[in-house]
Motif scaffolding. Structure first.
Motif, PDB file in Angstrom:
ATOM      1  N   UNK B   1      42.662  28.729  48.781  1.00  0.00           N
ATOM      2  CA  UNK B   1      42.476  29.941  47.599  1.00  0.00           C
ATOM      3  C   UNK B   1      42.219  31.091  48.474  1.00  0.00           C
ATOM      4  N   UNK B   2      42.769  32.039  47.788  1.00  0.00           N
ATOM      5  CA  UNK B   2      42.434  33.380  48.528  1.00  0.00           C
ATOM      6  C   UNK B   2      40.965  33.884  48.125  1.00  0.00           C
ATOM      7  N   UNK B   3      40.053  34.186  48.530  1.00  0.00           N
ATOM      8  CA  UNK B   3      38.860  34.756  47.896  1.00  0.00           C
ATOM      9  C   UNK B   3      38.880  35.996  47.804  1.00  0.00           C
ATOM     10  N   UNK B   4      39.725  36.730  48.604  1.00  0.00           N
ATOM     11  CA  UNK B   4      39.463  38.106  48.256  1.00  0.00           C
ATOM     12  C   UNK B   4      40.252  38.475  46.783  1.00  0.00           C
ATOM     13  N   UNK B   5      41.483  37.735  46.450  1.00  0.00           N
ATOM     14  CA  UNK B   5      41.980  37.948  45.558  1.00  0.00           C
ATOM     15  C   UNK B   5      41.199  37.573  44.048  1.00  0.00           C
ATOM     16  N   UNK B   6      40.546  36.395  44.547  1.00  0.00           N
ATOM     17  CA  UNK B   6      39.500  36.054  43.447  1.00  0.00           C
ATOM     18  C   UNK B   6      38.450  37.226  43.005  1.00  0.00           C
ATOM     19  N   UNK B   7      37.894  37.607  44.296  1.00  0.00           N
ATOM     20  CA  UNK B   7      37.058  38.549  44.182  1.00  0.00           C
ATOM     21  C   UNK B   7      37.625  40.064  43.340  1.00  0.00           C
ATOM     22  N   UNK B   8      38.829  40.273  43.560  1.00  0.00           N
ATOM     23  CA  UNK B   8      39.576  41.318  43.071  1.00  0.00           C
ATOM     24  C   UNK B   8      39.547  41.017  41.525  1.00  0.00           C
ATOM     25  N   UNK B   9      40.104  39.787  41.388  1.00  0.00           N
ATOM     26  CA  UNK B   9      40.200  39.833  39.768  1.00  0.00           C
ATOM     27  C   UNK B   9      39.025  39.696  39.149  1.00  0.00           C
ATOM     28  N   UNK B  10      37.745  39.037  39.597  1.00  0.00           N
ATOM     29  CA  UNK B  10      36.493  39.205  39.048  1.00  0.00           C
ATOM     30  C   UNK B  10      36.180  40.637  38.956  1.00  0.00           C
ATOM     31  N   UNK B  11      36.268  41.503  39.801  1.00  0.00           N
ATOM     32  CA  UNK B  11      35.741  42.810  39.725  1.00  0.00           C
ATOM     33  C   UNK B  11      36.673  43.586  38.670  1.00  0.00           C
ATOM     34  N   UNK B  12      37.943  43.217  38.557  1.00  0.00           N
ATOM     35  CA  UNK B  12      38.575  43.882  37.514  1.00  0.00           C
ATOM     36  C   UNK B  12      38.268  43.484  36.243  1.00  0.00           C
ATOM     37  N   UNK B  13      37.983  42.132  35.754  1.00  0.00           N
ATOM     38  CA  UNK B  13      37.730  41.749  34.748  1.00  0.00           C
ATOM     39  C   UNK B  13      36.077  42.238  34.248  1.00  0.00           C
ATOM     40  N   UNK B  14      35.266  42.360  35.199  1.00  0.00           N
ATOM     41  CA  UNK B  14      33.943  42.722  34.899  1.00  0.00           C
ATOM     42  C   UNK B  14      34.046  44.187  34.658  1.00  0.00           C
ATOM     43  N   UNK B  15      34.792  45.087  35.380  1.00  0.00           N
ATOM     44  CA  UNK B  15      34.982  46.552  34.956  1.00  0.00           C
ATOM     45  C   UNK B  15      35.615  46.819  33.730  1.00  0.00           C
ATOM     46  N   UNK B  16      36.459  45.895  33.431  1.00  0.00           N
ATOM     47  CA  UNK B  16      37.155  46.266  32.153  1.00  0.00           C
ATOM     48  C   UNK B  16      36.318  45.899  31.061  1.00  0.00           C
ATOM     49  N   UNK B  17      35.604  44.579  31.092  1.00  0.00           N
ATOM     50  CA  UNK B  17      34.882  44.087  29.800  1.00  0.00           C
ATOM     51  C   UNK B  17      33.573  44.800  29.515  1.00  0.00           C
ATOM     52  N   UNK B  18      32.961  45.119  30.725  1.00  0.00           N
ATOM     53  CA  UNK B  18      31.711  45.968  30.347  1.00  0.00           C
ATOM     54  C   UNK B  18      31.865  47.171  29.774  1.00  0.00           C
ATOM     55  N   UNK B  19      33.029  48.045  29.954  1.00  0.00           N
ATOM     56  CA  UNK B  19      33.443  49.196  29.344  1.00  0.00           C
ATOM     57  C   UNK B  19      33.807  49.067  28.061  1.00  0.00           C
ATOM     58  N   UNK B  20      34.187  47.861  27.170  1.00  0.00           N
ATOM     59  CA  UNK B  20      34.474  47.681  26.371  1.00  0.00           C
ATOM     60  C   UNK B  20      33.760  48.061  25.034  1.00  0.00           C
ATOM     61  N   UNK B  21      34.031  48.901  23.988  1.00  0.00           N
ATOM     62  CA  UNK B  21      32.996  49.171  22.921  1.00  0.00           C
ATOM     63  C   UNK B  21      32.439  47.850  22.427  1.00  0.00           C
ATOM     64  N   UNK B  22      33.198  46.894  22.150  1.00  0.00           N
ATOM     65  CA  UNK B  22      32.539  45.759  21.667  1.00  0.00           C
ATOM     66  C   UNK B  22      31.417  45.157  22.622  1.00  0.00           C
ATOM     67  N   UNK B  23      31.564  45.001  23.687  1.00  0.00           N
ATOM     68  CA  UNK B  23      30.458  44.516  24.690  1.00  0.00           C
ATOM     69  C   UNK B  23      29.362  45.711  24.605  1.00  0.00           C
TER      70      UNK B  23
END
Lengths: 334, 412
Positions: B1-23
């Motif tokens: 497994x590519x850890x940098x890709x996992x990290x990228x996906x994690x950062x992306x998901x975090x960044x998107x979701x903490x900015x959601x109005x619902x959150x």
């Protein structure tokens, strides 16, 4: 047609030589879903720098084949080599526009493109630069900061096209890229595909618009029920399926045709459609020249690809022979 | 497994979701609600009685006393502002009718034998309903009854005779301290409830993200760039962080509020007292979250929409909560066979072990087996989950049957 498609013969010859390098090799591919065989011992190869058509009726197994090539599905049997390696090893060098399209609707266009480029291993700053370059090329630069959901369907499709090549892949697989596009955007996409080819990229194209396939593709494989039923250079296939007829336009009334011309039919535009018997088009032309017939134009009549497609899928071979008896042509000359 | 890709996906998901109005709304609403509740509770606890009295029983707050027995004369200085003596019932009753006093207590000469006191009032039933239970009235009577008692301490004790201090015995028969008791009750509940809450909160975001990528069809592009296992792992990390962020905000806000601070202190003190429990609880928390989140994400991918995905993933929330059904056994016999079995099974192990650990000296074999089981289970569920995830995501608009899931696993 653009300048790119009207290359000098020497340049095309050089390109053909480069095309010998196999970029995608599919060998004896089999994929089954329970008792249904979606892909059945499929083999073909795609050369560097060519535009290759992956054709077939709905449900023929094209998308399954593409998904295996993209390492989204695993094959039950057979082998796939992309750029000389297993597909999973070269994800960053392949681009994919799937038939089932979609983007992150609530995110900004540029952000989506940069993220998808990063997933392919492109550094963020480079991804941003390339995304802006391609957005400009498809006329969407001013939409970079807008959310995807604010774009029209056609615009989203162009963004998706950009997403498939923003990381500068060597092999680009486009599944139905023209679907839903207006004629202006179809032309734009055609130009871009030629441009990619001219830049040394290899494009695998799956499309139902046969006129576009004819205009774009160098070689094709036609799949029916998971099997390759036609495979080879498009020109050869068309010659193979030629109706043995020529279009002839002369400056004087036509008379004195050789007996091997079975039938001469005058067309609405004043030209003639000559159905040939036991004589080749070359022999007929020679015959006409020797008799000083004032030839204005002489074309070997060809079936449109769409007709060939229908014939093959419906089980008819060239000149009415059943297609089931026709072996796929060894179009990769390996 | 590519850890940098996992990290990228994690950062992306975090960044998107903490900015959601619902959150943002949900995260802010809990502290806001807490603050409002605290404000209201503080306000009402101090003044509610007064307000109610004023609203439902307006008028004078003084009680008249006619003392035929004699021990209430004179009224002790501490009570003179609220209690006034009247020479007879007629005068006192006239004062009630004139709204000069709220009520009149007539203490008869045989009060000591009967305990009876006549109350004369013109209030409704609300004003006299709590008369008997009123602590102020109780103290008034006790203090006057014992006014001649020489020992002030004994007088104090007679007025407030019991303040219980309970000593619990451990299995070895030795008494357990207060801190130990708090460890036993608060820590396991705190961590196991935190685990379940985080799993619920994060899995909500996870399922949302999975179904969004599935319904928007973007998933096929993503899966051409990363493996399903990398995608799933990245989502679990990123959205787990989103869930933890939310929990951290909620806990911090609770800490900022008076009652929450006391609760957190109750957790912090025992954690310092039993560091091994704390370390293991954190370990089980992390391992448990990974197992549940991966399973929920991959099974949720089989759902045609978010609602269906939540139904499918709900089974794992249930499994996480199963140890709470046997919590009674945990407190009476922390090493009961049923508890040991639940500790070895990876899907119940995290919650079960968190409940058991502070109660007794859990056998080392149970700790090792449970941790080993989880460590083995995580890559296994990630691998199997990745297969389901891959196939589930590409099955648009339909949910596969159990038979189909089995085939999917074999074919993927």
């Amino acid at each position: 047609m653009s300048e790119l498609s009207e290359q000098a013969p020497a340049q095309r010859a050089k390109q053909r030589a480069e095309q010998r390098e196999v970029v995608l090799e599919v060998e004896g591919l089999v994929k089954r879903y329970d008792s249904f065989t979606a892909v059945d011992r499929l083999s073909f190869a795609v050369h560097r720098g060519e535009i290759f058509g992956l054709l077939g009726p709905n449900g023929a197994g094209k998308t399954t084949t593409i998904r295996i090539v993209m390492d989204i599905f695993k094959a039950d049997e057979g082998q796939v080599r992309v750029l000389g390696q297993p597909p999973e090893a070269v994800r960053s060098r392949t681009g994919y526009l799937p038939e089932e399209r979609g983007l992150y609707r609530d995110q900004k266009v540029l952000d989506v493109l940069v993220y998808l480029a990063e997933l392919k291993g492109t550094p963020r700053s480079e991804g941003r630069e390339r995304a802006m370059h391609w957005l400009e090329r498809v006329g969407l630069a001013e939409w970079a900061g807008k959310k995807v959901k604010d774009l029209s369907r056609g615009m989203q499709q162009k963004v998706q096209f950009v997403a498939s090549l923003v990381h500068d892949p060597d092999l680009l697989i486009l599944d139905e890229p023209f679907q839903g596009l207006d004629p202006v955007n179809v032309e734009l996409l055609k130009e871009l595909i030629w441009e990619l080819q001219a830049g040394g990229k290899t494009v695998v194209l799956s499309a139902h618009q046969m006129n576009l396939v004819e205009a774009l593709c160098d070689r094709i494989v036609l799949i029916n029920r998971g099997r390759a039923v036609l495979y080879g250079p498009l020109e050869e296939i068309k010659r193979e399926y030629s109706p043995r007829a020529v279009h002839l336009r002369t400056a004087a009334p036509l008379d004195g045709l050789p007996p091997h011309v079975v039938r001469a039919e005058e067309q609405e535009d004043g030209s003639y459609l000559l159905e040939l018997g036991d004589i080749s088009p070359q022999a007929l032309l020679r015959y006409l020249v020797e008799r000083d017939v004032p030839v204005i134009s002489f074309d070997v009549a060809q079936l449109p690809l769409e007709e060939i497609f229908i014939r093959v899928v419906q089980g008819e071979g060239p000149a009415g022979a059943p297609a089931a008896t026709q072996e796929p042509k060894g179009g990769d000359d390996r | 497994m590519n850890l940098s890709k996992i990290g990228l996906i994690a950062r992306h998901e975090y960044g998107i979701n903490v900015r959601r109005p619902g959150f943002l709304i949900l995260t802010a609403s809990v502290p806001l609600l807490g603050a409002i509740t605290l404000f209201v509770a503080t306000f009402f606890s101090g003044q509610a009685g007064q307000i109610l009295e004023n609203v439902f029983a307006p008028g004078p707050r003084v009680t008249g006393v006619v003392d035929h027995w004699g021990k209430f004369t004179p009224i002790l200085p501490d009570y003179q502002d609220r209690f006034v003596l009247y020479p007879d019932e007629a005068t006192g009753q006239a004062a009630v009718e004139a709204d000069e006093i709220r009520r009149l207590l007539v203490i008869p000469p045989d009060y000591l034998e009967t305990g009876q006191v006549t109350v004369i009032t013109d209030e409704g039933s609300l004003g006299v309903a709590d008369l008997e239970e009123s602590s102020r009235l109780h103290r008034f009577f006790v203090d006057h009854l014992l006014r001649d008692f020489p020992d002030p301490l004994l007088r104090e004790r007679l007025g407030d005779p019991i303040d219980p201090v309970i000593v619990f015995l451990s299995q070895e028969g030795a008494p357990r301290g207060t801190v130990d008791m708090v460890v036993s009750f608060v820590v396991p509940y705190f961590f196991s409830i935190l685990l379940i809450m985080t799993v619920f909160v994060s899995s909500g975001y996870l399922l949302n993200s999975v179904t969004e990528e599935k319904t928007s069809r973007v998933i096929e592009i993503v899966l051409s760039s990363v493996t399903p296992q990398e995608l799933l792992a990245g989502k679990v990390m990123g959205l787990g962080a989103v869930g933890l962020t939310q929990m951290a905000v909620w806990l911090a806000s609770a800490g900022g509020l008076a009652s929450g601070a006391v609760g957190l202190l109750g957790v912090a003190i025992p954690l310092l007292a039993r560091p091994e429990v704390f370390v293991l609880a954190v370990l089980y928390y992390v391992l448990g979250f990974l197992v549940y989140a991966v399973l929920m994400g991959s099974v949720g991918a089989l759902g045609a929409d978010k609602q269906e995905a939540q139904q499918l993933a709900g089974i794992f929330s249930f499994l996480a909560a199963v140890p709470f059904f046997v919590v009674g056994v945990v407190f009476t016999n922390p090493d009961a066979p049923i508890l040991r079995v639940l500790s070895w099974f990876p899907l119940t192990a995290p919650t079960m072990m968190m409940l058991r650990l502070p109660q007794a000296q859990v056998p080392t074999v149970d700790i090792l087996v449970s941790i080993l089981g989880l460590v083995i289970a995580i890559p296994l569920v990630l691998w199997l989950g990745g297969k389901l995830f891959r196939m589930g995501l590409l099955m648009y608009g339909k949910r596969p049957s159990v038979k189909e899931i089995w085939h999917l696993l074999r074919q993927a």
